[in-house]
Design an enzyme around this catalytic site. Sequence first.
Site, PDB file in Angstrom:
ATOM      1  N   HIS A   1       3.573   0.796   3.423  1.00 35.78           N
ATOM      2  CA  HIS A   1       3.488  -0.253   4.427  1.00 35.78           C
ATOM      3  C   HIS A   1       2.886  -1.467   3.433  1.00 35.78           C
ATOM      4  O   HIS A   1       2.347  -1.393   2.388  1.00 35.78           O
ATOM      5  CB  HIS A   1       2.531  -0.085   5.453  1.00 35.78           C
TER       6      HIS A   1
ATOM      7  N   ASP B   1      30.639  16.143  -9.631  1.00 38.48           N
ATOM      8  CA  ASP B   1      30.833  16.953  -8.694  1.00 38.48           C
ATOM      9  C   ASP B   1      29.984  17.347  -7.684  1.00 38.48           C
ATOM     10  O   ASP B   1      29.123  18.320  -7.600  1.00 38.48           O
ATOM     11  CB  ASP B   1      31.282  18.415  -9.512  1.00 38.48           C
TER      12      ASP B   1
ATOM     13  N   ASP C   1      -0.173  -4.293   4.108  1.00 38.95           N
ATOM     14  CA  ASP C   1      -1.284  -4.959   4.801  1.00 38.95           C
ATOM     15  C   ASP C   1      -1.394  -6.382   4.745  1.00 38.95           C
ATOM     16  O   ASP C   1      -1.572  -6.801   3.703  1.00 38.95           O
ATOM     17  CB  ASP C   1      -2.456  -4.128   4.260  1.00 38.95           C
TER      18      ASP C   1
ATOM     19  N   GLU D   1      33.986  17.235 -14.185  1.00 41.44           N
ATOM     20  CA  GLU D   1      35.058  17.310 -13.247  1.00 41.44           C
ATOM     21  C   GLU D   1      36.290  16.483 -13.871  1.00 41.44           C
ATOM     22  O   GLU D   1      37.300  16.466 -13.598  1.00 41.44           O
ATOM     23  CB  GLU D   1      34.713  16.811 -11.783  1.00 41.44           C
TER      24      GLU D   1
ATOM     25  N   HIS E   1       0.956  -1.279   0.177  1.00 46.26           N
ATOM     26  CA  HIS E   1      -0.059   0.075   0.124  1.00 46.26           C
ATOM     27  C   HIS E   1       0.798   1.253  -0.003  1.00 46.26           C
ATOM     28  O   HIS E   1       1.458   1.649   1.094  1.00 46.26           O
ATOM     29  CB  HIS E   1      -0.801   0.076   1.255  1.00 46.26           C
TER      30      HIS E   1
ATOM     31  N   LYS F   1      33.069  11.662 -13.649  1.00 47.94           N
ATOM     32  CA  LYS F   1      33.321  12.166 -12.643  1.00 47.94           C
ATOM     33  C   LYS F   1      32.312  13.154 -11.957  1.00 47.94           C
ATOM     34  O   LYS F   1      32.277  14.420 -12.622  1.00 47.94           O
ATOM     35  CB  LYS F   1      34.771  12.447 -11.838  1.00 47.94           C
TER      36      LYS F   1
HETATM   37 MN    MN Z   1      -3.096  -0.035   4.310  1.00 48.66          MN
END
Ligand code: MN
Length: 481
Positions: free
Chosen positions: A44, A190, A46, A333, A38, A188
Site C-alpha cells: 500500500h 508448453d 501511506d 514444443e 510500504h 514455443k
Molecule cells: Mn503502512
Amino acid sequence: MGLETYRNKRDALRTPEPMPPPGPLPSGNDDTFVIQEHHARALHWDFRLERGGVLVSWAVPKGLPLDPRTNHLAKHTEDHPLDYAGFAGAIPAGEYGGGSVLLWDRGRYDCEKWSDREVKVVLHGARISGRYVLFRTGPSGSQDWMVHRMDPPPEPTWQPLPELVRPMLATPADGPPGDDTAWGFEFKWDGVRAIVYIEGGRPRVLSRNERDVTGSYPELRALADAQGARQIVLDGEIVAMDEAGRPSFGRLQERMHVTRPAAVRRLATTVPVTYLIFDLLHVDGSSTLALGYAERRALLESLDLAGPSWTLAPSFAGGGAAVLQASREAGLEGIVAKRLDSPYLPGRRSEHWLKVKNLRQQEVVVGGWKPGTGRRARTFGSLLLGVPNADGGLAYVGHVGTGFSDAALEVLQPRLDALAADHSPFAPEVPREHARGAHWVRPELVGEVAYGELTRDGRLRHPTWRGVRADKEPAQVRHER
Ligand code: MN
C-alpha cells in the site's frame, strides 16, 4: 489528535522507525506531504499530510489515482510523528507493518478544505501533482475513506489500464520464414497463455478464454508487488517444469484446475509455476499495441522483469532455422516467428506471427466415451473426439485411449458423467463401428492430444491424451492443419 496509538503499536527497541519522546511535537507550517510505498503483508501507499504537529495518514492500497474516473480506497490510520516524513527502510518481520518502506514522493501542499469528513488539497510533488479530495464514506469516526483526483490526468493522453486485451495468435506453418532479417524468433512454451494486468501492485490474470485465474497462480502476486506504482499489461505463458527443467503441460495440469486457496498454496510449493513473459501491451498510461514487435521487446527488456517466479522468455533476431533446431534438441514444443515490425493485433490470428511445431498436437472437444475393461473397468476406456467444422458441426476425428494418468481418469470420469447427453453431438455422425456402446456427452470439455499423423479422411492416427484445456472454449478449437 495524538501519537499514543502510534507509540503503542511499536516497540522502540525493535524497529528503526522514528520514535519521538512523549510530549508536544514541533509544529511546522502544515504544508508538507509524504507518500511512502510500504511493502508490508499487502502493498500500500501511506499518504501523509502535515497538520497540527503530526502527519495525518491514510493507507491507500492502490496509491493515489492518476485518473479522475477512478476513485481509490483510503484507510484512515493513526497520526504519525513529523519526522516519519523522512523515514525509509526495513521494519523487522513480525513487527507492526513489517516489511520495507520506500519514500515514494514528498512535497508541499495547499489546503483548500479540512473537515472530519472531507480534505481537499493541491499537491506539488516530484512524482505527483494535482488537486485531490479525500472523503469519508463510513459513519463519523470511520476509517473508510476514498481519494479522488479532481484534475485531469497528468498527461493529456494518459490511458487507464485496459480491462481486456485479447491475446494475438499465431498461424501454423511448416517451417520458419525464409527472410530471417525481418523476423524475431522465440521458443514455443508448453503451458497456458496468460495476460497479466498489474496496477497498484496487484495482478489480474486472464486466460485464453478470458477466465480470471488470478487465484490459481499466487506466484504472480510477487511480480505485481515488485512493480510498485507501475501500471503494465504483460503477455506470456505460465509453465510448470518437469525434473529435467523442461516445461511440462502434464505437470501444469495439476495446477490448472485448482482454485481452493489452501490447496493452491500447497501446490505452489510442490508444483511451482513460472511466468515466461514475451510481450508488453501497456505501460504507465500508454498502450504499446501500435508499436512494432522489436520496439515493444526493447521496452519490455528495459523494465528489468526477473524474479523468483517470472522471467523474460528469450527472443532472437533472425536465425530461425537454428532456433528451431535448438528447440528440437531441447525437447521444446517448437518456435514462434514474429515479424519485427508487426504491431500487436489483439484477438487476431495473424500471418505476422507463425508457429512451427516439433510435435503434432491437436485440441479436441470430447463428444462421448466408451467404458473401460480390466484395470479401467470403473472409468472410461476411450474418449470420442471432435473438432468443430466451419459449418458449426462437430466433426469426429478419432478416439483416444492412452496417455491418461490415474489422476486424470479420476478427474475426468465425474466430468463426463455431469455432461451426459441422450444424443450424439457429432455431425456428421460417428461411424457405426466406433459408435457402438458409446455414452454421449454435451460437447463442452476441451482437451489436447498428440498424434502421429492424419489419415486421408482427416482422423488422428495413434493419438495420446495430453490433458484438459480449461483455458479454451469449444468454439476456440480449430483444425491445426
Ligand atoms: Mn503502512
